[in-house]
Design an enzyme around this catalytic site. Structure first.
Site, PDB file in Angstrom:
ATOM      1  N   HIS A 121      -4.523  -1.338   2.404  1.00 35.34           N
ATOM      2  CA  HIS A 121      -3.063  -0.946   3.550  1.00 35.34           C
ATOM      3  C   HIS A 121      -2.113  -0.358   2.766  1.00 35.34           C
ATOM      4  O   HIS A 121      -0.984  -1.026   2.244  1.00 35.34           O
ATOM      5  CB  HIS A 121      -2.531  -2.379   3.638  1.00 35.34           C
TER       6      HIS A 121
ATOM      7  N   CYS B 198      -7.616  -0.365   7.583  1.00 36.90           N
ATOM      8  CA  CYS B 198      -8.356  -1.930   7.599  1.00 36.90           C
ATOM      9  C   CYS B 198      -8.987  -1.938   9.255  1.00 36.90           C
ATOM     10  O   CYS B 198      -9.839  -1.318   9.602  1.00 36.90           O
ATOM     11  CB  CYS B 198      -7.406  -2.894   7.310  1.00 36.90           C
TER      12      CYS B 198
ATOM     13  N   GLU C 205       0.373   1.229   3.813  1.00 33.45           N
ATOM     14  CA  GLU C 205       1.585   0.613   4.394  1.00 33.45           C
ATOM     15  C   GLU C 205       2.354  -0.511   3.770  1.00 33.45           C
ATOM     16  O   GLU C 205       3.703  -0.533   4.276  1.00 33.45           O
ATOM     17  CB  GLU C 205       1.747   0.763   5.982  1.00 33.45           C
TER      18      GLU C 205
HETATM   19  N1  GLN Z   1     -10.523  -8.761   9.129  1.00 31.15           N
HETATM   20  C1  GLN Z   1      -9.683  -8.153  10.188  1.00 31.15           C
HETATM   21  C2  GLN Z   1     -10.877  -7.435  11.416  1.00 31.15           C
HETATM   22  O1  GLN Z   1     -12.029  -7.425  11.331  1.00 31.15           O
HETATM   23  C3  GLN Z   1      -9.284  -6.765   9.559  1.00 31.15           C
HETATM   24  C4  GLN Z   1      -8.078  -7.461   8.735  1.00 31.15           C
HETATM   25  C5  GLN Z   1      -6.920  -6.372   8.503  1.00 31.15           C
HETATM   26  O2  GLN Z   1      -6.800  -5.378   9.111  1.00 31.15           O
HETATM   27  N2  GLN Z   1      -6.146  -6.569   7.343  1.00 31.15           N
HETATM   28  O3  GLN Z   1     -10.546  -6.932  12.322  1.00 31.15           O
END
Ligand code: GLN
Length: 189
Positions: free
Chosen positions: A170, A78, A172
């Site tokens: 994710h 992410c 994890e």
């Molecule tokens: N929206 C977040 C970003 O742009 C990422 C979200 C996440 O890691 N769950 O950094």
């Protein structure tokens, strides 16, 4: 084998818990000496602008880039995917820029900014993985050396480029160890 988890911000504890469950030693990475002590690095989910700024502040960005170029495996989830990307649409935020991809932040929009779905993951074809998406990015462009490992509704959500792995979701936050085990298979030991 010791796996570093970048612990500047975000859900690094969940990655460490997953590694412990698999039976692999991990270490939180906050400074250069931590990075020197690990064989691979996980960049967690969180807030990519914060992680990027703190990486620069602690001079980890240059050191991580150098290690990656020497072949150290890196797995970003992410925000970790965003930090790995060469291009971030509409943003000049600090990044590692190691993967030849363009990402769009918060790409699923406000209405469905968090959701779960079964996602095919090419290295584990026997059954899909559970994708937990939280204000997740998508990959809008991949360079020639980049393999697409997962798509969801025609959007690219997992990619690999040599020693670098990134998922928009994710793993994890699930009980499924397969993506972490796949990452560990990339680490020389
Ligand atoms: N929206 C977040 C970003 O742009 C990422 C979200 C996440 O890691 N769950 O950094």
């Amino acid at each position: 084998m010791k796996i570093g988890v970048l612990a500047l911000q975000g859900d690094f504890l969940e990655h460490r818990a997953m590694l412990t469950r698999i039976g692999v030693e991990s270490r939180e990475v906050r400074k250069l000496s931590d990075l020197e002590a690990v064989d691979a690095l996980i960049i967690p989910g969180g807030e990519s602008t914060t992680i990027g700024k703190l990486m620069e502040r602690y001079e980890l960005d240059k050191a991580i880039r150098a290690r990656a170029e020497q072949g150290m495996p890196i797995f970003g989830t992410c925000a970790g995917m965003i930090v790995l990307a060469k291009e971030i649409e509409g943003s000049t935020q600090p990044r590692l820029g190691l993967m030849d991809i363009t990402v769009v932040r918060n790409a699923f929009g406000r209405q469905i900014d968090s959701f779960e779905a079964d996602i095919p993951f090419a290295p584990t074809p026997e059954r899909p993985v559970r994708g937990v998406f939280i204000r997740a990015p998508i990959v809008s462009r991949v360079g020639a050396g980049v393999e697409v490992l997962s798509t969801f509704e025609d959007k690219i959500v997992a990619v690999k480029q040599g020693n670098l792995l990134a998922t928009a979701f994710h793993p994890e936050l699930t009980d499924d160890e397969r993506i972490h085990r796949y990452f560990l298979s990339l680490v020389r030991h």
